[in-house]
Design a protein around this motif. Structure first.
Motif, mmCIF file in Angstrom:
data_model
loop_
_atom_site.group_PDB
_atom_site.id
_atom_site.type_symbol
_atom_site.label_atom_id
_atom_site.label_comp_id
_atom_site.label_asym_id
_atom_site.label_seq_id
_atom_site.Cartn_x
_atom_site.Cartn_y
_atom_site.Cartn_z
ATOM 1 N N GLY A 161 0.793 -1.325 -0.002
ATOM 2 C CA GLY A 161 -0.069 0.115 0.085
ATOM 3 C C GLY A 161 0.748 1.335 0.054
ATOM 4 N N VAL A 162 0.356 2.359 -0.358
ATOM 5 C CA VAL A 162 0.830 3.696 -0.403
ATOM 6 C C VAL A 162 -0.220 4.645 0.124
ATOM 7 N N MET A 163 0.256 5.447 1.206
ATOM 8 C CA MET A 163 -0.678 6.720 1.699
ATOM 9 C C MET A 163 0.067 7.789 1.199
ATOM 10 N N HIS A 164 -0.800 8.636 0.421
ATOM 11 C CA HIS A 164 -0.258 9.759 -0.225
ATOM 12 C C HIS A 164 -1.148 11.166 0.365
ATOM 13 N N LEU A 165 -0.396 12.123 0.692
ATOM 14 C CA LEU A 165 -1.136 13.251 1.160
ATOM 15 C C LEU A 165 -0.833 14.249 0.138
ATOM 16 N N GLY A 166 -1.991 14.907 -0.371
ATOM 17 C CA GLY A 166 -1.759 16.223 -1.048
ATOM 18 C C GLY A 166 -2.137 17.500 -0.556
ATOM 19 N N TRP A 167 -1.859 18.609 -0.843
ATOM 20 C CA TRP A 167 -2.079 19.881 -0.309
ATOM 21 C C TRP A 167 -2.907 20.622 -1.385
ATOM 22 N N VAL A 168 -4.258 20.533 -1.402
ATOM 23 C CA VAL A 168 -4.802 20.860 -2.473
ATOM 24 C C VAL A 168 -5.567 22.401 -2.533
ATOM 25 N N ASP A 169 -5.200 23.136 -3.601
ATOM 26 C CA ASP A 169 -5.437 24.562 -3.615
ATOM 27 C C ASP A 169 -7.238 24.627 -3.930
#
Length: 205
Positions: free
Chosen positions: A142-150
């Motif tokens: 698995g992969v946990m991804h965090l994005g900082w979304v405008d």
């Protein structure tokens, strides 16, 4: 709250190429908002979380039950830290022991010292608006991804996406079995916990 998987198509993320052969399991809009330069604070918060240790009783019990079943059926413990888990099984369908080789060269080694506290994750990369960590056990990779979304007007929101690659029929069956519990217990508890500690951290600034 959970958002449709196709929301990912509204952004061009680095992670898309890294997990091109993975399934998108979940996409969540986290109760974490701030300005453009707050993403580092978000990552620091995720590193420091005590989950499920500080979560609700049902979430803690579910975690313990999963670890117990993992011991009985040889699935491993989800609470084992990456440092203590030894050599990981490879990415299903490949001989890769890590996804780091898929990360753009300039971003490799940007998250080598990052890990969620006492959890089985290893860092992949950090950029201005993305953070990714990987994990492996006997049921899935698995992969946990965090994005900082405008969000516009200088406001950003954290978005968490979980990518998985099950290990055969057992892995698929396991993922299907735990999905209702994740949606009903684990993720709601995580959202409440994140909202509380983010509010506390922002209030202390």
């Amino acid at each position: 709250m959970r958002v449709p998987n196709n929301v990912l198509k509204t952004q061009r993320w680095i992670i898309t190429d890294v997990v091109h052969d993975f399934d998108t399991e979940d996409v969540w809009a986290l109760p974490i908002t701030g300005g453009r330069d707050d993403f580092e604070t978000v990552i620091d918060l995720m590193h420091s979380i005590d989950f499920p240790g500080s979560a609700s009783l049902p979430a803690r019990l579910l975690w313990k039950i999963r670890d117990l079943l993992g011991s009985v059926f040889g699935l491993g413990r989800i609470s084992t830290s990456a440092e203590d888990s030894g050599t990981w099984p490879p990415v299903p369908g490949t001989d890769e022991l890590s996804l780091i080789g898929r990360v753009p060269e300039e971003l490799r080694n940007t998250a080598t010292d990052s890990h969620l506290k006492d959890k089985p994750f290893r860092g992949l990369y950090v950029s201005d608006f993305e953070f990714a960590e990987e994990m492996s056990n006997r049921t899935m990779y698995g992969v946990m991804h965090l994005g900082w979304v405008d969000q516009g007007d200088g406001r950003y929101q954290a978005q968490m996406t979980v990518y998985v690659k099950p290990r055969g029929a057992v892995g698929k069956a396991y993922m299907a079995l735990i999905k209702p519990f994740r949606y009903a217990i684990v993720y709601p508890a995580l959202m409440r916990y994140l909202e509380r500690i983010w509010t506390e951290r922002r209030g202390a600034r």
